[in-house]
Design a protein around this motif. Sequence first.
Motif, PDB file in Angstrom:
ATOM      1  N   THR A  67       0.834  -1.192   0.000  1.00 49.68           N
ATOM      2  CA  THR A  67       0.000   0.000   0.000  1.00 49.68           C
ATOM      3  C   THR A  67       0.877   1.252   0.000  1.00 49.68           C
ATOM      4  O   THR A  67       2.096   1.180   0.145  1.00 49.68           O
TER       5      THR A  67
ATOM      6  N   PHE B 116      -1.652   5.629   9.138  1.00 49.03           N
ATOM      7  CA  PHE B 116      -1.814   7.083   9.017  1.00 49.03           C
ATOM      8  C   PHE B 116      -0.969   7.803  10.074  1.00 49.03           C
ATOM      9  O   PHE B 116      -0.343   8.830   9.798  1.00 49.03           O
TER      10      PHE B 116
ATOM     11  N   LYS C  29      -5.114   0.594   9.769  1.00 48.18           N
ATOM     12  CA  LYS C  29      -5.161   1.761   8.881  1.00 48.18           C
ATOM     13  C   LYS C  29      -4.860   3.036   9.671  1.00 48.18           C
ATOM     14  O   LYS C  29      -4.093   3.896   9.210  1.00 48.18           O
TER      15      LYS C  29
ATOM     16  N   LEU D  26      -5.470   5.961   1.656  1.00 51.17           N
ATOM     17  CA  LEU D  26      -4.676   4.734   1.669  1.00 51.17           C
ATOM     18  C   LEU D  26      -4.866   4.089   0.306  1.00 51.17           C
ATOM     19  O   LEU D  26      -5.997   3.823  -0.106  1.00 51.17           O
TER      20      LEU D  26
ATOM     21  N   PRO E 130      -3.416  12.941   6.336  1.00 53.61           N
ATOM     22  CA  PRO E 130      -3.487  11.803   5.418  1.00 53.61           C
ATOM     23  C   PRO E 130      -4.719  11.938   4.527  1.00 53.61           C
ATOM     24  O   PRO E 130      -5.818  12.224   5.013  1.00 53.61           O
TER      25      PRO E 130
ATOM     26  N   VAL F 264       0.425   5.665   1.291  1.00 55.84           N
ATOM     27  CA  VAL F 264      -0.408   6.711   1.873  1.00 55.84           C
ATOM     28  C   VAL F 264      -0.087   8.029   1.184  1.00 55.84           C
ATOM     29  O   VAL F 264       1.086   8.383   1.023  1.00 55.84           O
TER      30      VAL F 264
ATOM     31  N   SER G  77       2.690   7.620   9.054  1.00 56.51           N
ATOM     32  CA  SER G  77       2.975   8.494   7.920  1.00 56.51           C
ATOM     33  C   SER G  77       3.061   9.953   8.369  1.00 56.51           C
ATOM     34  O   SER G  77       3.916  10.703   7.888  1.00 56.51           O
TER      35      SER G  77
END
Length: 258
Positions: A177, A228, A224, A192, A189, A179, A231
Amino acid sequence: MKIFVFEYATAVNDKNFIIEGRAMRNLMIYGLKKEGINTSAINNNSHHLYEKILKNVYNSDNTILIAPNYELLEISNFLNRHDIFNKVLISPIDSLNKTLNKFSLYKELKGRISMPKTTKFPNLTDFPVIIKPIYGTGCESIYVFKDNECYERFVKSGKQKFNENFIVQEFIDGIHTSVCLFAGKEVYPVSLNGQYINFDKVKVSYDGGVVPFQAKENIKSNIKSKIFEYSKLACMHLDLKGYIGIDFVIDTKNEKFI
């Protein structure tokens, strides 16, 4: 207000990345237009690209740049020479340089977010491993080896020579994946996304992605949220600005991510 949204693959008609690039650009433009903000863009035309970028920057109130690291750094240096950085939401050049060297980036973020064990080549101990160049994007010259026998057999073939310009990482088998984030004074964010990574024997290649993520695999909501969070931490620590993309792999048990 008018904002120039530049996305590299769409602007130069890069067939390998244009679908994903257009999706990222359109996601940004759609959000801006919902807020009543006018936008401009460059479509499928690399002729005199830098001049067109400069013209759009001058004719806009602000600019958002979406591009791979190397191209983004080149555009940054170009705009910096024209002294119009105040109209561009982009990372400082020092921050961009930090993201180019994968091993330096690993050392910079180690202990702050979950990452695979990473060493300099030729430290090959715990298989399976993935070997990749310190500099490079888009799965360029990346190989995965399940054991030492597989590695030795490939080396003898002479198809690729590894040296001190490569790193060795713990291989994580999982869901690939990325972001997308928007970073200014705060970090947000945006989505995704899914990535298509192809493993052809030992060679790894990037086959595009989906924005946003639409997968059969079930990703737990807390995973998830953690991705986030990681990130955002990476962006803030590196002082990244603008439209940012960070890759993650979620293992098949939905427990480990990098």
